[in-house]
Every structure is written in C-alpha cells, then in structure tokens.
Write a protein that holds these residues in place. Structure first.
Motif, PDB file in Angstrom:
ATOM      1  N   PHE A   5      -9.293  -0.593   2.923  1.00 54.98           N
ATOM      2  CA  PHE A   5      -9.158   0.407   1.870  1.00 54.98           C
ATOM      3  C   PHE A   5      -8.129  -0.027   0.825  1.00 54.98           C
ATOM      4  O   PHE A   5      -8.319   0.156  -0.380  1.00 54.98           O
ATOM      5  N   THR A   6      -7.029  -0.589   1.293  1.00 53.63           N
ATOM      6  CA  THR A   6      -5.989  -1.050   0.361  1.00 53.63           C
ATOM      7  C   THR A   6      -6.523  -2.162  -0.535  1.00 53.63           C
ATOM      8  O   THR A   6      -6.310  -2.146  -1.758  1.00 53.63           O
ATOM      9  N   PHE A   7      -7.234  -3.111   0.064  1.00 55.32           N
ATOM     10  CA  PHE A   7      -7.777  -4.236  -0.707  1.00 55.32           C
ATOM     11  C   PHE A   7      -8.780  -3.760  -1.756  1.00 55.32           C
ATOM     12  O   PHE A   7      -8.715  -4.137  -2.922  1.00 55.32           O
ATOM     13  N   ILE A   8      -9.721  -2.883  -1.326  1.00 54.19           N
ATOM     14  CA  ILE A   8     -10.714  -2.359  -2.273  1.00 54.19           C
ATOM     15  C   ILE A   8     -10.029  -1.550  -3.363  1.00 54.19           C
ATOM     16  O   ILE A   8     -10.405  -1.601  -4.539  1.00 54.19           O
ATOM     17  N   GLY A   9      -8.981  -0.792  -2.990  1.00 50.61           N
ATOM     18  CA  GLY A   9      -8.258   0.007  -3.986  1.00 50.61           C
ATOM     19  C   GLY A   9      -7.584  -0.853  -5.038  1.00 50.61           C
ATOM     20  O   GLY A   9      -7.656  -0.560  -6.237  1.00 50.61           O
ATOM     21  N   VAL A  10      -6.908  -1.925  -4.587  1.00 46.25           N
ATOM     22  CA  VAL A  10      -6.230  -2.829  -5.527  1.00 46.25           C
ATOM     23  C   VAL A  10      -7.246  -3.491  -6.459  1.00 46.25           C
ATOM     24  O   VAL A  10      -7.039  -3.551  -7.682  1.00 46.25           O
ATOM     25  N   ILE A  11      -8.357  -3.966  -5.872  1.00 44.07           N
ATOM     26  CA  ILE A  11      -9.397  -4.597  -6.690  1.00 44.07           C
ATOM     27  C   ILE A  11      -9.966  -3.597  -7.691  1.00 44.07           C
ATOM     28  O   ILE A  11     -10.187  -3.915  -8.867  1.00 44.07           O
ATOM     29  N   SER A  12     -10.210  -2.355  -7.259  1.00 46.03           N
ATOM     30  CA  SER A  12     -10.776  -1.330  -8.147  1.00 46.03           C
ATOM     31  C   SER A  12      -9.833  -1.002  -9.294  1.00 46.03           C
ATOM     32  O   SER A  12     -10.257  -0.830 -10.435  1.00 46.03           O
ATOM     33  N   LEU A  13      -8.520  -0.921  -8.990  1.00 48.03           N
ATOM     34  CA  LEU A  13      -7.544  -0.656 -10.057  1.00 48.03           C
ATOM     35  C   LEU A  13      -7.523  -1.795 -11.072  1.00 48.03           C
ATOM     36  O   LEU A  13      -7.493  -1.558 -12.288  1.00 48.03           O
TER      37      LEU A  13
END
Length: 752
Positions: free
Chosen positions: A244-252
C-alpha cells in the motif's frame, strides 16, 4: 573405508536424539518417518532435504557454510550449488518459512545458512495430526532478536521480493524506450509538441493502474496465508503495508507529474488554438474563389515536384483574370484535410472552390476539374482533360485555359486570350517547376543555390521564359538577405528590373523592385513600388510584407506592426508571418512577445532550423538560459546554420565561456563568410580570450566587409553601428566619433 571417509563420518555424525524426533518451534520433525507435522498437517520431506535439516539443527545458531553443506550432503565441496539451493527451498516450503522474514532458516549472503528456530523435545507437543489440541506458539528467543533487521531494511527486503517492484521497474524502462521512439517518430509525422506530452501522460497514468492490477492478482494468493500460523499472518500484513505504501508513493508521484503534464498540454493547446483562431468567421464574398489541392493517385508516375506545385501554379495563372479574386495558397492549406463546404465558407469566405484530381495510367494523364458553388453545393462547371504523360506542359496549359474561360462564363464576362506559361519547352518548364518547389519551402542558402540552378537551367533552355526570370530574381534577393553576398544583390538588380515589362508578372516585378530599393536604403521608392503592386492585386501579400520591413527601417514601428498583423489576419496558417512578426518584436526589444510569435511559428513548422534559432535567441534575451540552449542546439541538429552558431556563441560569450564562443563563431563565419556581424562577434570572443593579434586581424576582416556592404546601403543603421564599434577597436577614434555623431542625430527608437 579410508581414514578420510572415517573422519568425514565422524565430523558429520548426527545426534541420535535428533533422529528420534524433535520439536522445531511449533513444528514436529520425525526424521525416521521422513515427515513434518505443522498446523495439524503431515508433510513429506525428501531424505536429502531431511539430512540437511538435521545437519543445520545440530549446528543451531551457528553459521554453516555452503561448502560444509555441499560436503555433507553431496560429498564434494565443488558440487553444483543449485542442488543445495533447491533443497533449502524445499525445506522452507514444507516449514512455510520466508526468506525475507525467516523464523526457521536464515540466509547469510555469500556465506551459508543458519538455523534460528528453537529446538525442544517432541514430548512437549502432541505429535499426532488428529489430536485437535491447541498449538503452542513460538517463543521469542535471544537468537530471533539478534536476527531482527531494522524496520526499513526489512520492509525493503519485502518490497524487493514483491511483484510490484519488478513490474514497476519493467514498466518504467518500457516508458523510457517508448518516449525515445515517440520523440523520433512524432516530429516526422508532424505531431505537435503537446502530442508527445499526451502520450507520456497516458503512459505515466498507466503505471499505477498496472501496479493495481498486479497487486489484485497477487492478493488472491496471499489471502491463503490468513489460515496459517501467526508468523505468516504477521508477514502477510507487513507485506500489505509495504504494498500500500509503495502504490501510494507511486500514485502521488504520478498525480503530481500528471498535473504538470496536463497544465503544460493546456498551454500548448491554447497556443495552437490561438494560431488558428484569429479568423474564425469570414464574410462570404461572391467574387472570391479558393483553389484547393488536387488529388493524385498514391502510385502516380508524375514527378513529385509537379504534384506539389500544381495548386500554386494554377492559382498564379488564374490571378491574371479580372473577374474573381483568389484565396492565397497558404490560407487554403491551413484547412484541415477533412474540411467541409461550411469550413470553406466560414474560414475563407470563398463563394466558389476549384478542385479536382489527376489520374495517370502510365501512358496518359487525365485532369478532372470542378468549380463548385459553396452556398448551394452545386457544380457550376466541370471538365475532363487528357494528354499523354510526355505532354504535361500542354496538359497544364489546357487546364489553365479552360478554367480561365469557365470563370469568365460564371462571371458572365467575355473570355480573353489567355497565355500564362510562356514557354513551349517542356524541359525548361520542368526545371522551372523544380526551382519553384524548392523556393517555396527553403530557409537556408544551400537550398537557394539548388533553386538558382534550376531557374538558370530553364533560362538556358528558353531565354524568353519570363516566369523563370521572376523565380531567379526572387532567389537572388532571398540569397542576399540571408548571406549579405554583394554579388547576389548585383545579380538580383540585373534580373528583376525587366519584370515590370511583362503584363502577367507586373505585380511581381513591382514587388521585386520594391525589395531592391528597400535593401539599398531608398525606402520611399520601395514603398511606391509596393503600393503599385497592391494597386494591380490586393492579394499581393509580399508587397504588404515589404511595406512592413520598410516601415521598420524608417522607425515607424506602429505602422510596421499593423502590416504584420494584417498579414496574420489574412494568412493565419502561414508560419513565416509569425516568424517575421517575431523578428520585428525582437528588433524593438519586445522579447517576451517575440518568443510567443516564434512559438507559434514552431508549431506550424516544427522542423525548421531558422525558426528554432530565432526562438532560442528570444529565450536568451528573456534570460531563460535552459530553453535558449535547447532551442539553439535543436536548430543546429535540424540543419547547421550560421545564425544558430552565432546565437549559441553569444550565449557562451556572455557566460564568459570564450573558448566555446570562438568555436561557434568560427562555425558561423565558415557558413556565412560575408556577414560582418559574425566576424565582429568572433573578434570580440578572441579579444576577451586574450588572443589580441587574432582579434585584430578578425576586426579588420569585419571592417572591410562592412565597408563593402555599405556600398549597397550607406544609411543602414545596423552597419553604421558595427562600423563605429570596429573603428573604436582598431583605434580609428576620429572616424568612430563621426559615426557616433551621425547615429545620434538620427534619433532612432532602437533598443540597442
């Protein structure tokens, strides 16, 4: 049995208590049965894997080297290491252990393995798989605490093991390759600059979508871990948090980049819209005709240059009749390929259009011509004209004659004798058409030389071919304006003077004379000739262009700007209008608006070196160094030209990079050896680089060229300014002072 074998057996003997069975954390190991009981499930383990597990257990909490394991299990330290890797993986599978967060076997990179689980007697745990008794959870141990990694290191290991990481890396590499491909292909396909940004935006937005799809597929498998032991559930939730953290950083990151790209695309689209929205609706004029591009077969046997000039030559021929005005070729070609009759009415205001197609079967060429009333969509006239391909000249003459007479018929006027192509020599006409095709699209001196050769060849074949004389006249004028070669000016004077004696070329002749007078500094006579051309034809837009340039030279900037805006209104899709308007704004020091005009010219002509060079100069004067360097380097990449080298040299000069400035100025003078400005700039760079003798010789060369050019126009304030500076550099102080007094008395409104 030898002594070595006995020592090996003794060294590697497994404790009998382990072979009887034991507890490893909450898992029961039964070596004699070759089974392991975990979570009430009995699993089999191969004999080789069981022996390796026992050996690790006997050396609990100690590093067991890879060589030691190979020697124990396979009897040879040089055995294939993949055998050991496969066995360890098999053990981990049965124990449900994880390499990134181990609870049983810890990997020591490039060294070996270590068993970190707690070993206890099997009697402390019910070993039958059907007892149904509650399992005993593993206890925390000093060894486990020793193997705990830092949180970030642990999370990083989980991330590297996740498919999300490998998918994102692969996707980003693919994006990079696709961008390189788009950057090469899009300019060839004339895709606007914002087209590449849209493509990148689509690719960038696709990254989080690809990650989400991968994660959803992977989560189905990971859900199975919910039913497993506490350590597995802990690993599962830790994996979820990392994902979730990785996808969140990429999405931001993608969100921020997408916002930037969308904003940039909107700016580009606004620029593009502004280019084409100057004249959205034009009143319909009943006496106005638009000659549209004729359609040719894809597999045509006719020369390419013949096809590219067919429309323009027809417009030029029909401009000799008095019944209708014709929309310029440049304004017509602004229309989209899928235009409708309504577009012709709304954008051009033309009551009639002439269109058609050219068909050839390898032997004969057939031209189908239609004149259509745009208000009613009714064909007012049409004709089918056929000739042998070897008779292209006669075919064009017949097309012109019949179309000319049809226009007289529609206007209800008598048809006059019509002769526009005043040569019967096909080779002469063929050379003329090739020269016209080059002249219409060139912006550099090398291409002008090619056009000159074609026109000279046409005149050699037919000395009375007046259209070829007009083409040669224009070629010499363009060459002089680009290179300042005195010989080109003399040749233009020789060939342009006779054009006004030809009725069909009278307007073109007056424009040529106006250009000659303007270049020689006699702007009053230049303006008289431009106005004479406009009296013959209000569509003589090159006369309007000449008026603008003369008004600039006379410091009447308000009128000059008005003429350029008039050109843009009448030909909003012609790139040169924006280029020259930008040059005018640059001249008066309005660099910000000049760069906007150059940007519009770039959108219309993205692969033109002169346009890119001008844009770079404007960016430089706006102190936007990065954009300036990119534009100038792009200009040189498109086509090495003296203007770009000189502008790049100037940027380096003001950055105190004198050695590189010298190199670029030298490249400029090599390409344009008659330009005193380039030589003067080179002298300045040499002077500040400490090359005093070289700079003096360069200044003398520049001064000689200035004096030569002032024979053409002794009142040229730019040349006077260069001369004054060179005289001061060459210690001609009295002459320099005279020049300064002369320039000061002119009271010019000039930013320099």
């Amino acid at each position: 049995m030898g002594s070595d074998d006995r020592r090996r057996k003794q060294t590697y003997r497994i404790d009998s208590s382990l072979r009887a069975g034991f507890r490893l954390n909450d898992v029961v190991v039964l070596p004699q049965n070759g089974t392991i009981i975990a979570q009430e499930t009995e699993k089999n383990l191969s004999p080789k894997a069981m022996e390796v597990l026992l050996y690790l257990c006997q050396n609990r909490n100690r590093l067991v080297t890879t060589e030691s394991l190979l020697s124990f299990g396979w009897g040879d330290t040089n055995a294939n290491r993949s055998n050991l890797t496969h066995v360890i993986s098999d053990i981990r599978r049965v124990l449900n252990d994880h390499k990134e967060s181990p609870t049983f076997i810890q990997t020591m990179p490039r060294k070996g393995y270590r068993l970190i689980a707690k070993i206890s007697d099997k009697d402390d745990l019910v070993t039958h798989s059907k007892t149904g008794q509650e399992q005993v959870l593993p206890e925390s141990s000093a060894t486990e605490q020793e193997t705990d990694h830092k949180t970030w290191h642990y999370s990083l290991a989980i991330l590297k093991n996740s498919k999300l990481f490998s998918v994102s890396m692969g996707f980003m590499i693919s994006i990079w390759f696709l961008i390189q491909i788009f950057d090469i292909i899009f300019p060839i396909m004339n895709v606007p600059e914002w087209g590449l940004q849209v493509a990148v935006l689509i690719l960038v937005v696709g990254l989080p979508l690809a990650l989400l799809f991968t994660w959803l597929k992977e989560i189905k498998f990971k859900k199975l871990l919910f039913s497993k032991q506490t350590a597995d559930r802990k690993y599962f939730f830790r994996q979820l948090a990392v994902d979730f953290t990785f996808i969140g950083v990429i999405s931001l990151a993608v969100g921020w980049l997408s916002f930037f790209l969308v904003e940039s695309i909107e700016r580009e689209v606004v620029i593009t819209d502004n280019v084409f929205d100057f004249t959205m609706t034009v009143p319909v004029q009943n006496e106005l005709i638009a000659v549209l591009p004729f359609r040719f077969q894809e597999q045509s046997n006719l020369p390419i240059y013949f096809k590219s000039t067919f429309q323009g030559e027809l417009i030029l021929a029909l401009s000799n009749q008095e019944y209708f005005k014709l929309v310029s070729e440049r304004a017509i070609n602004e229309l989209n390929e899928d235009f409708t009759m309504n577009d012709v009415l709304r954008r051009l205001g033309a009551r009639y259009i002439i269109d058609g197609q050219v068909i050839d079967d390898g032997t004969n060429a057939t031209v189908i011509v239609n004149i259509i009333d745009t208000e009613s969509s009714i064909t007012a006239w049409n004709a089918r004209i056929q000739k042998n391909i070897s008779q292209i000249l006669e075919l064009q003459k017949e097309v012109y004659r019949q179309t000319f007479n049809a226009m007289a018929l529609i206007a209800d006027q008598p048809a006059d004798d019509f002769v526009f192509i005043n040569t019967n020599d096909f080779k002469a006409y063929d050379s003329y058409i090739q020269g016209k095709n080059i002249l219409a699209n060139t912006t550099n001196s090398q291409e002008l030389e090619q056009a000159q050769l074609h026109f000279l060849n046409a005149l050699q074949l037919d000395t009375d071919f007046s259209q070829a004389k007009a083409g040669l006249c224009q070629t010499y004028l363009d060459t002089y304006e680009q290179t300042l070669n005195i010989n080109s000016f003399d040749l233009a004077t020789e060939h342009c003077a006779s054009l006004t004696g030809n009725e069909q070329l009278k307007a073109e002749g007056y424009i040529a004379l106006g250009n000659l007078y303007r270049l020689s500094g006699d702007h009053s006579l230049a303006i008289d000739n431009y106005n004479a051309a406009l009296e013959i034809s209000l569509d003589a837009l090159d006369a309007v262009r000449g008026l603008a340039k003369s008004k600039i030279a006379m410091s009447e900037y308000k009128l000059a700007g008005g003429f350029y805006r008039q050109l843009i209104r009448r030909e909003p899709g012609y790139w040169r209008n924006y280029l020259e308007y930008g040059d005018f704004l640059f001249t008066i020091g309005n660099y910000e608006n000049a760069s906007k005009q150059y940007e519009k010219a770039t959108l219309l002509r993205p692969n033109d070196a002169l346009v890119a060079s001008s844009l770079g100069a404007a960016y430089y004067m706006n102190l936007d160094w990065e954009k300036a360097a990119k534009a100038l380097e792009r200009s040189i990449t498109i086509f090495p030209n003296p203007e770009s080298y000189s502008n790049l040299g100037t940027a380096q000069f003001f950055s105190a990079n004198y050695s590189d400035a010298i190199k670029n100025y030298q490249a400029a003078v090599e390409l344009s050896s008659d330009n005193p400005m380039f030589w003067s700039n080179l002298g300045d760079a040499q002077k500040y680089a400490g090359l005093k003798e070289e700079s003096k010789a360069t200044y003398n060369k520049a001064y000689d060229l200035v004096n030569e050019h002032m024979k053409v126009n002794p009142n040229d304030h730019v040349l006077l300014g260069i001369s004054t500076r060179l005289e001061s550099e060459l210690n001609m102080c009295d002459k320099a002072q005279e020049r300064i007094s002369e320039l000061t008395s002119q009271e010019r409104d000039d930013p320099y």
